[in-house]
Each structure stands twice: as C-alpha cells, then as structure tokens.
Design an enzyme around this catalytic site. Structure first.
Site, mmCIF file in Angstrom:
data_model
loop_
_atom_site.group_PDB
_atom_site.id
_atom_site.type_symbol
_atom_site.label_atom_id
_atom_site.label_comp_id
_atom_site.label_asym_id
_atom_site.label_seq_id
_atom_site.Cartn_x
_atom_site.Cartn_y
_atom_site.Cartn_z
ATOM 1 N N GLU A 143 -42.192 -33.757 26.765
ATOM 2 C CA GLU A 143 -42.399 -32.686 27.578
ATOM 3 C C GLU A 143 -43.727 -31.918 27.274
ATOM 4 O O GLU A 143 -43.705 -30.437 27.211
ATOM 5 C CB GLU A 143 -41.147 -31.602 27.626
ATOM 6 C CG GLU A 143 -39.784 -32.231 28.237
ATOM 7 C CD GLU A 143 -38.674 -31.391 28.158
ATOM 8 O OE1 GLU A 143 -39.071 -30.230 27.973
ATOM 9 O OE2 GLU A 143 -37.490 -31.808 28.807
ATOM 10 N N GLU B 183 -33.097 -37.263 29.517
ATOM 11 C CA GLU B 183 -32.164 -36.116 28.927
ATOM 12 C C GLU B 183 -31.552 -35.918 30.508
ATOM 13 O O GLU B 183 -32.178 -35.640 31.430
ATOM 14 C CB GLU B 183 -33.012 -35.121 28.643
ATOM 15 C CG GLU B 183 -33.655 -35.126 27.291
ATOM 16 C CD GLU B 183 -34.284 -33.992 26.655
ATOM 17 O OE1 GLU B 183 -34.018 -33.020 27.124
ATOM 18 O OE2 GLU B 183 -35.284 -34.262 25.812
HETATM 19 C C1 BDP Z 1 -35.194 -30.209 27.067
HETATM 20 C C2 BDP Z 1 -35.802 -30.382 25.602
HETATM 21 C C3 BDP Z 1 -34.820 -30.463 24.581
HETATM 22 C C4 BDP Z 1 -33.982 -29.168 24.691
HETATM 23 C C5 BDP Z 1 -33.162 -29.335 25.965
HETATM 24 C C6 BDP Z 1 -32.433 -28.018 26.248
HETATM 25 O O1 BDP Z 1 -36.467 -31.507 25.594
HETATM 26 O O2 BDP Z 1 -35.438 -30.202 23.344
HETATM 27 O O3 BDP Z 1 -32.991 -29.000 23.823
HETATM 28 O O4 BDP Z 1 -34.133 -29.221 27.084
HETATM 29 O O5 BDP Z 1 -32.743 -27.021 26.664
HETATM 30 O O6 BDP Z 1 -36.228 -29.883 27.854
HETATM 31 O O7 BDP Z 1 -31.131 -28.240 25.827
#
Ligand code: BDP
Length: 636
Positions: A447, A536
């Site tokens: 990101e 994710e």
């Molecule tokens: C994502 C990130 C990650 C965060 C996650 C979150 O890549 O590192 O921990 O969000 O907000 O965008 O839990």
C-alpha cells in the site's frame, strides 16, 4: 518455457543476484563447517541519555558493558520491548546495547585456514557490531541477516574469551524501510525539554532488538559462498540448473550431487555450474495439492582446492525442491496446474517475545495453518525468519515474500535515497530466499501512496529491478488504491488488492460488500487482464464480544463479513481470482491509538492462538475448497 530461454535466463539471474557481491547461505553444519549458537542471555543497556548517544561518546564497546553503567539480562532472540515492567523501555527510541562474552574453540583459532564468521539473523533496525572493542561491521535493515568475518580480531587474543557488542537503533526516518519520522515537541509548558516521539504509517508495533539467532560459524578459507538453483521439468524428468560461487581459489574443483529422501544419489555433475537431469522426478507440490507435498532433495556441494601448501575442502548441503511457477491472464500455475491461494496474512508477533524468533510459536502456527486447511501465506509486511521459510519448504506451504516496504506514505519516502535502499533490500531478500521452493512470488511493497506523483516511477523501478534479480518468480505490489491502476500496476504480474468494505468505509453495512467487491474485481480485471489475489480483507473482533444481529467488533460481525466476501470470491474464482488471504491470522500488537484496542484484533485467532468464531468459518471453507480441488496428503 523453451530450454534455451531457460538456460539463458539462468545466467541473467545469477549475474543479477550477485549485485551485492557475496552470498548469504544459511549457516549449516557439515563435515567442513561448524555452527555455534550464541542465543540465551545477553547483557543489555538502553541509552536513555537525551541525545541517545552516550554509548558512542563514552565508547561502551571498548570494555565490558557492565562497567559503563547498570545492565540487565536480555534474552536473544526477542524484542526487548515487552521483557521488563518499564514503559520507557517498551516505547524506547534510540540505541540499545547488547553484549555477550563467548569462548571460541582453540581449534578454530589455531587453524589459520578457518574463517570465523559472526552472523545475526536480524536485528531491528540499524546495527553496529564490535568484537573485543574493534568494529567488525554494521547493517541497515531490520529483517534480513548480516555477517562479519571476525577471525582476525578473535585471533589477536588467542585463548581468552571474546566480547561481542551489538548496538541496535530502532529509529525510523523517511528513508528507512519501513519509513518513519521523529518529531520533536518543543512546547515547554506541555512537554519536557527535548521530548520527541517516533511516528509511523504502518499498523504494527515497532518491536526492536535482536530478533533472530546470533551464530558463530566456520568455513574453510576456500569456501562455497553462494549457490543458486533454478528448476524446471519436462514430463517425468526434472531439470535443475545450478551455479556455485567459490571464494578463496581461482581454480576450485566443484562437484555436486542430488540426493533424494531415500538417500539415493539421483544425479551428479562436476563444475561450478551445470544442469542436473533427474529421471522420475518427485516434484515439489504445495500442501493439499499432492499426497506427498513439500518433497525436497538435498543438493550436496563439495569444493576442493589447493591453497598455498594446503589442500582445502568445503561441503554444503542445500535442500531444494523442483517446481515451476507461471502466470497467465487468469491463472497462477504451479507445475503447470492452477493454484488457488487459500491462506492467511501473518505477522511475526507474540506475547512477551514481540518479534523474536520462537520455535514453539512457529510450530504451533504451522499446526494451526494445517488445521485451517490453509495452503499459503504472505509475509506481511517484511521478510520472515529463514527458519519459517524452511518449514514452508518442508510442509508445502506456499509463500508470497514481502519486503519491508510498508507505510510509504510521505512524499519524501519516494526520494532517490529511499529507492536506492529499497533496491538493496530487494537484492538482500532475493539473495537470501531465491532457493526456497515455497516462495512463489515477491511483493515489493504494501500500500504505497499510489496517488503521489513519484509513486509510479518508484514502483516501476522496484518491480523491474526485482524481475531482473529473479526472472523465475512473478512480482507484485499490494495495493488498496484505485490510483494504483495507473501508477505501478501495469508492471506487476498479479494484481493484489486489499479492501475493507463495511469496515473502513460504509461502517456496519455488511449488505454493501457483494456489490462493491464485484465492482472492484470487474474493474481491475477488465482493465489489466491479470489474475487477482484478494491480498487482505477482514474485520476486528474482540474475542468474547458477542452481538446478534452482528455489530462491529463482535465475533458475529467478523464471521458475517468473511462469509459475505466468500460468496463473491466463489463467483470470481471460476474466472480470474487466484487467491484469498484473510487479514489476519492472529491478533497482533500495534502502536497506541484510538483505532486500536490493545492491538489489531482482526485475527481469526487471538494473539495466544485460540480460535475466534471466524477461524471456524475459514476452516470450513478452506477444507471445502481443498476437498473440491485438492489432493489429501498421505496419512491425513
Ligand atoms: C491494511 C494494512 C495492514 C493493516 C490493516 C488494518 O495493509 O497493515 O493492519 O489494513 O487496518 O490496509 O487492519
């Protein structure tokens, strides 16, 4: 891939992988090498002086650390942050000092043909190393190994113990990876004088200290410095191209043999490079894709050379797996068969140890991965310990290897100094992990702020450089931004998307997920015709917090959110979706903020590795996918 291209490309990969000018083979015992672990208790002192530089001004390395002031016991490997009751040490920013007195075997010292190497698996973030007060090395970067030849220094004091001092600084700035910023708060009525805080743009605690093993190991003066293998197969014949680089002799004689799991030699060759052909090859297969996943051969490398009046010999055994990886516009292929990532994102994180390597935790996590029916994970957001990748090789767990390029959000972190360091980190990462069959793709960053004008050229250069270092694996970066569509994504092999519908946007509205996720997938695939991984997705769930109908932060909400994503995944899986990696495997510690309740709770397991309701959703799904498409391992 045509055989000629295979051979030509092997040569390019070797040339490129040598930019760093040396190998970083994992230290292993062999008939010509010895390894001695220096783990356990070290003396420790944090430099609380206002400028954090008393240790250098007073040369704490020049004598025993305890003579400089009070020291405490500190376990290695471990983060130092959660070991004591002192909040100042937990949140410390600056130099800390570690020291250990060790004996070096007389036979190592007396034999002038023996190199004595000191190796640190990783120390976060910047390290300087002294032996008996003499500086032997320094290293920038918190997640990759470094080493120093300490033979000459150690031999000066033949017969007495050796004092090893390692100073480690966790300060992050615009040009470190990950980046950070130190802010001085100059308001005499509100803050003590000289007050500063470290701020970052990543979502995990900036644990620090010596995180992985510290070792002494020996090699002969003529030694195997690096080995590169590249594998392929045709029908039932495996092809293994190898390149051995030897240091210390211009005319070494090199022999390699490949030994199978029945200890039978299945191929051998002479010369520092060559091609081994293996009949009736046992390919390396991922877990749940074959009855015998993770099949490894051992490449035994033997070097002999004359050095002056002596005849030196070195031996190194490298575990290798024979497999291929390819990408089409809709598929991710391992050994020419479609592979679907049903896995997790992890962190190196646990109670007390922080990011310190811990065998019980590693083995527990692998047992949980198998319990879930997971076949893969991504090393979010930095390279993990080599010991973890070795487990992945052996168990057939597929890995996306990520650099520490996380939280690149400030325009200054796209400057040339940052890029130059990022390129070196990619070289160090590829050099360390190139021979792991489990690693099937590189992720250069997570990101980055793709909307900033310098992001495009920065990402383009990173991706291109990584492809030059290793043509055998696809390269990607992870994005959550539509701007990435025009900046960077055109160069990657697989599109990796992070999204948190109904969490960071449309909070509490689970009903919007399927529409928004569908739009996301169709837009990206429509534009680039590349396979997509949902790299994710997830929701925080405070363990034991319940509400039905679901409310954000309850176990029911996490469960419902995962299920909504899954129905869209099932539609796209038939087309171009090649993977889903839930965020996150386990709860993990973060910096303190009103967004986090003692850490990030998006784990499907608690930080103590107990399942939340979401873990059972994932488990049922992954085993269903495995039963539909997979092959159960023998004995399951
Ligand atoms: C994502 C990130 C990650 C965060 C996650 C979150 O890549 O590192 O921990 O969000 O907000 O965008 O839990």
């Amino acid at each position: 891939m045509g055989r000629l291209l295979f051979a030509v490309c092997v040569v390019c990969a070797w040339d490129a992988a040598h930019l760093l000018g040396g190998g970083m083979l994992f230290p292993r015992d062999s008939p010509t090498r010895e390894v001695k672990e220096l783990n356990g208790l070290w003396s420790f002192r944090a430099d609380f002086s206002p400028g954090r530089n008393a240790g250098f001004q007073q040369a704490w390395f020049s004598g025993p650390l305890r003579e400089s002031g009070p020291v405490i016991d500190m376990p290695v490997p471990a983060s130092y942050n959660d070991i004591t009751q002192d909040a100042r040490l937990r949140d410390f920013v600056g130099w800390v000092w570690y020291e250990k007195e060790v004996w070096i075997a007389v036979r190592w010292l007396r034999d002038g043909n023996t190199r004595i190497m000191l190796r640190v698996g990783s120390a976060h973030y910047y390290s300087v190393v002294w032996v008996n007060g003499e500086k032997v090395g320094q290293h920038e970067g918190g997640h990759l190994p470094f080493e120093a030849d300490i033979g000459a220094v150690a031999r000066k004091r033949n017969g007495t113990s050796c004092r090893i001092t390692i100073a480690v600084n966790n300060t992050l700035d615009f040009h470190t990876l990950p980046p950070g910023r130190v802010e001085y708060l100059n308001h005499p009525k509100r803050y003590p004088s000289g007050y500063f805080v470290q701020s970052t743009h990543f979502d995990f605690f900036n644990y620090a200290g010596i995180h992985r093993s510290v070792l002494l190991y020996t090699t002969p003066k003529v030694y195997i410095d690096d080995i590169t293998v590249v594998t392929n197969f045709s029908d039932s014949t495996g092809l293994l191209s190898y390149q051995v680089s030897v240091v210390g002799s211009t005319r070494p004689s090199v022999r390699v043999s490949l030994v199978d799991q029945d200890e039978k030699c299945v191929a051998s060759s002479a010369g520092s490079s060559g091609l081994l052909k293996i009949v009736n090859i046992n390919l390396w297969w991922p877990y749940l894709m074959h009855e015998k996943p993770g099949y490894l051969y051992t490449l035994e490398v033997q070097v002999t050379a004359e050095a002056g009046n002596s005849f030196l010999e070195d031996m190194y055994s490298l575990p290798v797996g024979v497999r291929t990886v390819q990408v089409t516009s809709t598929q991710f292929l391992i050994n020419n068969k479609p592979f679907y990532f049903h896995g997790v994102n992890k962190h190196e994180d646990s109670d007390i140890r922080g990011k310190g390597l811990d065998w019980p935790l590693i083995v527990k996590d692998f047992n949980l991965l198998k319990w879930l029916g997971a076949n893969s994970f991504r090393t979010s957001h930095y390279p993990y310990a080599e010991e973890v990748l070795q487990m992945c090789d052996r168990h057939g767990i597929v890995v996306i290897g990520e650099s520490p390029g996380v939280g690149i959000k400030d325009v200054q972190s796209f400057e040339n100094a940052s890029l130059a360091h990022h390129l070196v980190v990619m070289e160090e990462l590829v050099r360390r992990d190139k021979n792991h069959p489990s690693v099937v793709m590189w992720s250069v960053a997570n990101e980055p702020a793709a909307e900033m004008p310098p992001a495009g050229p920065y990402i383009k250069t990173l991706v291109a450089h990584t492809k030059l270092l290793d043509w055998t694996r696809p390269v990607t970066f992870i994005t959550n931004s539509n701007f990435a569509m025009d900046h960077g994504v055109p160069y990657v092999d697989v599109v990796c998307l992070n999204s948190y519908f109904s969490w960071y946007q449309d909070q509490g509205h689970l009903e919007v997920i399927s529409l928004q996720l569908n739009e996301q997938f169709e837009d990206w695939h429509g534009k680039y015709q590349k396979p997509i991984i949902q790299s994710e997705y997830g929701a925080d769930a405070v363990p034991g917090l319940h509400n039905d109908p679901p409310l954000m932060f309850t176990e029911e909400y996490q469960k419902a959110m995962l299920e909504s994503y899954h129905s869209t995944f099932d539609q796209k899986r038939k087309k171009y979706l090649v993977g889903e990696l839930v965020w996150n495997f386990a709860d993990f510690m973060t910096g303190q903020s009103i967004m986090r309740v003692a850490g990030n709770k998006k784990g499907i397991f608690t930080r103590q590795r107990q399942p939340k309701a979401g873990a059972y959703v994932i488990r049922e799904r992954y085993w269903r996918i495995a039963n539909e498409t997979g092959v159960m391992p023998e004995g399951l």
